[in-house]
Write a protein that holds these residues in place. Structure first.
Motif, PDB file in Angstrom:
ATOM      1  N   HIS A 147       0.964  -1.166  -0.185  1.00 39.65           N
ATOM      2  CA  HIS A 147      -0.054   0.023   0.189  1.00 39.65           C
ATOM      3  C   HIS A 147       1.051   1.255   0.120  1.00 39.65           C
ATOM      4  O   HIS A 147       0.562   2.217  -0.671  1.00 39.65           O
ATOM      5  CB  HIS A 147      -0.890  -0.030   1.354  1.00 39.65           C
ATOM      6  N   GLU A 149       3.862   1.647  -1.084  1.00 36.59           N
ATOM      7  CA  GLU A 149       4.660   1.956  -2.308  1.00 36.59           C
ATOM      8  C   GLU A 149       3.617   2.262  -3.354  1.00 36.59           C
ATOM      9  O   GLU A 149       3.927   3.316  -4.129  1.00 36.59           O
ATOM     10  CB  GLU A 149       5.097   0.439  -2.833  1.00 36.59           C
ATOM     11  N   LEU A 150       2.420   1.909  -3.433  1.00 36.46           N
ATOM     12  CA  LEU A 150       1.272   1.876  -4.469  1.00 36.46           C
ATOM     13  C   LEU A 150       0.782   3.619  -4.270  1.00 36.46           C
ATOM     14  O   LEU A 150       0.844   4.410  -5.266  1.00 36.46           O
ATOM     15  CB  LEU A 150       0.304   1.217  -4.548  1.00 36.46           C
ATOM     16  N   ALA A 151       0.512   3.713  -2.959  1.00 35.09           N
ATOM     17  CA  ALA A 151      -0.132   5.095  -2.832  1.00 35.09           C
ATOM     18  C   ALA A 151       0.790   6.133  -2.475  1.00 35.09           C
ATOM     19  O   ALA A 151       0.684   7.352  -3.063  1.00 35.09           O
ATOM     20  CB  ALA A 151      -1.250   5.049  -1.532  1.00 35.09           C
ATOM     21  N   PHE A 152       1.856   5.962  -1.822  1.00 36.16           N
ATOM     22  CA  PHE A 152       2.857   7.007  -1.401  1.00 36.16           C
ATOM     23  C   PHE A 152       4.064   7.198  -2.106  1.00 36.16           C
ATOM     24  O   PHE A 152       5.088   7.969  -1.980  1.00 36.16           O
ATOM     25  CB  PHE A 152       3.026   7.003  -0.023  1.00 36.16           C
ATOM     26  N   GLY A 153       4.353   5.874  -2.742  1.00 40.07           N
ATOM     27  CA  GLY A 153       5.644   5.859  -3.606  1.00 40.07           C
ATOM     28  C   GLY A 153       6.867   5.675  -2.461  1.00 40.07           C
ATOM     29  O   GLY A 153       8.078   6.526  -2.738  1.00 40.07           O
ATOM     30  N   VAL A 154       6.706   4.945  -1.692  1.00 40.45           N
ATOM     31  CA  VAL A 154       7.695   4.747  -0.427  1.00 40.45           C
ATOM     32  C   VAL A 154       7.945   3.353  -0.293  1.00 40.45           C
ATOM     33  O   VAL A 154       6.909   2.752  -0.288  1.00 40.45           O
ATOM     34  CB  VAL A 154       7.209   5.586   0.827  1.00 40.45           C
ATOM     35  N   ASN A 170      12.269   6.775   0.339  1.00 39.28           N
ATOM     36  CA  ASN A 170      11.128   7.559  -0.686  1.00 39.28           C
ATOM     37  C   ASN A 170      11.528   7.259  -2.279  1.00 39.28           C
ATOM     38  O   ASN A 170      12.998   7.426  -2.590  1.00 39.28           O
ATOM     39  CB  ASN A 170      11.369   9.255  -0.606  1.00 39.28           C
ATOM     40  N   LEU A 172      10.655   8.700  -4.719  1.00 37.79           N
ATOM     41  CA  LEU A 172      10.514  10.071  -5.551  1.00 37.79           C
ATOM     42  C   LEU A 172      11.824  10.755  -4.939  1.00 37.79           C
ATOM     43  O   LEU A 172      12.008  10.746  -3.962  1.00 37.79           O
ATOM     44  CB  LEU A 172       9.246  10.614  -5.201  1.00 37.79           C
TER      45      LEU A 172
ATOM     46  N   MET B  11      -2.671   5.225  -9.899  1.00 37.12           N
ATOM     47  CA  MET B  11      -1.738   6.252  -9.345  1.00 37.12           C
ATOM     48  C   MET B  11      -0.507   6.280  -9.999  1.00 37.12           C
ATOM     49  O   MET B  11       0.309   5.337 -10.378  1.00 37.12           O
ATOM     50  CB  MET B  11      -1.279   5.797  -7.785  1.00 37.12           C
ATOM     51  N   ARG B  16       1.559  10.560  -6.555  1.00 36.35           N
ATOM     52  CA  ARG B  16       2.265  10.207  -5.184  1.00 36.35           C
ATOM     53  C   ARG B  16       3.201  11.251  -4.578  1.00 36.35           C
ATOM     54  O   ARG B  16       3.020  11.433  -3.627  1.00 36.35           O
ATOM     55  CB  ARG B  16       3.230   8.869  -5.644  1.00 36.35           C
ATOM     56  N   ARG B  17       3.990  11.858  -5.526  1.00 36.78           N
ATOM     57  CA  ARG B  17       4.346  13.164  -5.020  1.00 36.78           C
ATOM     58  C   ARG B  17       3.564  14.103  -4.284  1.00 36.78           C
ATOM     59  O   ARG B  17       3.770  14.832  -3.273  1.00 36.78           O
ATOM     60  CB  ARG B  17       5.315  13.801  -6.261  1.00 36.78           C
ATOM     61  N   LEU B  19       0.731  13.639  -3.069  1.00 35.10           N
ATOM     62  CA  LEU B  19       0.377  12.831  -1.773  1.00 35.10           C
ATOM     63  C   LEU B  19       1.392  13.389  -0.647  1.00 35.10           C
ATOM     64  O   LEU B  19       0.987  13.780   0.536  1.00 35.10           O
ATOM     65  CB  LEU B  19      -0.009  11.483  -1.943  1.00 35.10           C
ATOM     66  N   GLN B  20       2.860  13.137  -1.170  1.00 36.58           N
ATOM     67  CA  GLN B  20       3.737  13.316  -0.212  1.00 36.58           C
ATOM     68  C   GLN B  20       3.867  14.678   0.491  1.00 36.58           C
ATOM     69  O   GLN B  20       3.886  14.913   1.395  1.00 36.58           O
ATOM     70  CB  GLN B  20       5.087  12.749  -0.759  1.00 36.58           C
ATOM     71  N   VAL B  63      -7.819   5.323  -4.551  1.00 30.97           N
ATOM     72  CA  VAL B  63      -6.688   4.210  -4.099  1.00 30.97           C
ATOM     73  C   VAL B  63      -6.273   4.200  -2.493  1.00 30.97           C
ATOM     74  O   VAL B  63      -6.263   3.184  -1.851  1.00 30.97           O
ATOM     75  CB  VAL B  63      -5.292   4.716  -4.745  1.00 30.97           C
TER      76      VAL B  63
END
Lengths: 343, 266
Positions: A147, A149-154, A170, A172, B11, B16-17, B19-20, B63
């Motif tokens: 989750h 990784e998918l939603a937050f790219g972490v 991160n 990103l 997404m 994602r960026r 959101l962060q 999501v």
């Protein structure tokens, strides 16, 4: 006649207790396990030792706020969505429902750790989130990190397999986001810039004594109230640390304990060595080049930032074009196959 | 295209960026949110058309749905600015604050919250809050410390301070509306127009119904003689202006005349 203050407060407390009780029915096991582990679920305090550490758990402190007793936020997931959905209060939720809840809680826990840049220990995850579902740890962890990784790219990575320590990385590159913060308002700019300057000039780390030496010259003392900054010691060691402009830590192996300051992550993001040097130069009515060694270091810092920005831009452009190329070829393959079928 | 019609959106790193960064800020005004969205597009995908903000956010929310988190849109109570925050739906309490504050600090917030909700104006005086310092759970807190903690709440956008009095920031209302409604069902006030939680607003002197200032602005926008929607009596308060983001950008002023919006109009 409107209700008096006392009866209102009493009714409120009753309601809170009632809520805690009904929710307690559903997760009686959880609080039971907590009691077995040596904590008392019925106490006013949070189900972990020490007030500070509990604030890390998504459930502990919310329990303190949401109800007067030691209930955990696991129950709060019952309201409002889950409650309206299916199970009536008091019945045992199915294992998969419980595991779903654990995944949600773990994601919240990980997000908090990520924001505070704290390391994530398996022991903490077990204690605050997983609890009696230890055998499902791997499954819950995998789903939670998917989750994230998918939603937050972490990405969740295990950094220490022996001590079971994880960190969130991160995916990103945030170097590019510093441009966004150009007009971000840095609080207490004067004192902060000076402190950042002292740290920079001290080799990017400065003992607390050095900071106060400089500030004392300006009439700012640790133990004296200041007409602008109020309690300067608190400003430096708490406010600015909490806002992530500064890092304040004990000097390793110092006894009696001594402390040092470093730039915090937000200082790195929102300003630069060059900007701080420019500020200091202005204060001394001169130019940055008047401090040759620091000027050199600041220039190197600027170069690196520019390089990082260019690199990430190039990487992202390459990724974007690769993705659109892949999409295009997939689409052409699909239309080719469908047109051949149509015949 | 083949494949199941999943409600869940897609997404990308742009989302994602976004959101962060939104998470880092806690709460953002719409104008900054739009800037943020454009920035994220610029970083990742220069050529793509910037999706309409509402759709962009709905995409992300679809999501996040399974995680009981969402990006929620609200409106500031004093001047009707749209704001956005990442809100936790699962826990109906002050959980977002829990990671940043100690037990006694959270209890101070809770006490201030109660005073604000019980008050008629939606404001609690600093004095009244500080007088409750002895009743706090956890480590003992002196009044001086409590003053400082209240300032921390203001800095972190949980409370707003005006002339020595405190009320809830839009962020707190977004995050805690549900919790507040459930915990204080008797004391909670509700806007007659939008039915949302009301902390600051105007009230009818005859029948007592209340309305948010931005709701008043919209409802009475084109009437020369405003009347209470409930009892039809003459509406005695000054009607504020509807928030106009375009106008604000032109004049370069960030806040309209505050005098007329002082909500001591109950």
């Amino acid at each position: 006649m409107p209700r008096g203050q006392k009866s209102k407060l009493r009714a409120r407390e009753k309601r809170r207790q009632a809520r805690a009780e009904t929710q307690g029915l559903v997760v009686a096991k959880a609080t039971g396990a907590a009691a077995a582990a040596g904590k008392s679920p019925s106490s006013e305090n949070l189900p972990a030792a020490g007030a500070r550490s509990t604030s890390e758990a998504p459930e502990g402190a919310t329990g303190a706020i949401a109800s007067g007793s030691g209930t955990s936020s696991a129950e709060n997931i019952n309201s409002p969505k889950a409650e309206s959905a299916s199970s009536p209060k008091g019945t045992e939720s199915s294992l998969s429902e419980i595991l779903n809840k654990k995944v949600v809680l773990l994601v919240q826990f990980l997000l908090q750790k990520y924001q505070k840049k704290e390391p994530i220990r398996k022991a903490d995850m077990m204690k605050f989130v997983i609890k009696q579902y230890k055998s499902h740890f791997n499954e819950i962890l995998k789903r939670a990190s998917d989750h994230m990784e998918l939603a937050f790219g972490v990405d969740l990575k295990e950094v220490d397999p022996t001590r079971h320590c994880y960190t969130l990385v991160n995916k990103l590159d945030l170097a590019y986001d510093s441009a966004l913060n150009e007009d971000e308002h840095m609080p207490k700019t004067g004192i902060l810039m000076i402190v950042l300057g002292v740290i920079f000039m001290g080799g990017n780390c400065a003992p607390e004594e050095a900071i106060w030496e400089v500030l004392n010259v300006m009439g700012i003392y640790a133990e004296r109230k200041h007409f602008i900054y109020g309690d300067p010691k608190k400003v430096l060691t708490e406010d600015l640390v909490q806002l992530k402009y500064l890092e304040y830590r004990q000097v390793a192996n110092s006894d009696p304990p001594r402390y040092e300051f470093l730039w915090g992550p937000r200082a790195h993001a929102e300003t630069s060595k060059m900007k701080v040097l420019e500020f200091l130069a202005k204060v001394h009515d001169t130019i940055p080049a008047a401090f040759p060694s620091w000027y050199e270091e600041a220039l190197r810092d600027e170069e690196e930032r520019a390089r990082a920005r260019a690199a990430s831009r190039a990487r992202n452009a390459a990724l974007a074009s690769a993705r659109s190329a892949a999409l295009a070829s997939a689409r052409s393959r699909a239309t080719a196959s469908s047109s051949s079928q149509a015949k | 295209m083949q494949g199941s019609t999943r409600r869940m959106g897609v997404m990308t790193d742009v989302h994602r960026r976004f959101l962060q960064l939104l998470m880092t800020h806690g709460v953002l005004e719409e104008r900054d949110v739009k800037r943020l969205q454009k920035h994220c597009y610029k970083v990742h995908d220069c050529n793509a058309t910037v999706e309409k903000l509402e759709d962009f956010i709905n995409n992300i929310n679809s999501v996040l749905e399974s995680l009981y988190i969402e990006i929620k849109k609200g409106v500031t109570e004093d001047d009707g600015r749209p704001i956005y925050a990442l809100v936790n739906l699962a826990t109906t309490s002050v959980s977002k604050m829990a990671s940043d504050f100690a037990e006694n600090e959270l209890d101070l917030f809770r006490k201030a919250l109660e005073l604000i909700i019980d008050s008629d104006t939606g404001f609690a005086s600093s004095t009244n809050i500080l007088n409750l310092v002895d009743q706090l759970k956890g480590k003992k807190m002196r009044k001086k410390e409590a003053e400082h903690v209240l300032q921390k709440f203001v800095q972190n956008k949980w409370l707003i301070e005006k002339e020595g009095e405190f009320t809830l920031h839009g962020r707190a209302i977004l995050e805690m509306e549900q919790y507040i409604r459930e915990t204080y069902p008797d004391a909670v006030k509700v806007c007659n127009i939008c039915r949302g939680l009301l902390i600051q607003g105007q009230s009818c002197e005859t029948c007592g119904i209340r309305m948010h200032l931005p709701c008043v602005a919209k409802y009475f926008q084109s009437s020369t003689e405003p009347h209470c929607p409930h009892c039809n009596d003459y509406w005695p308060h000054e009607v504020p202006e509807v928030f106009d983001p375009e106008k604000e950008r032109e004049t370069g002023m960030s806040r309209p005349n505050k005098r007329s919006l002082r909500s001591r109009q109950h």
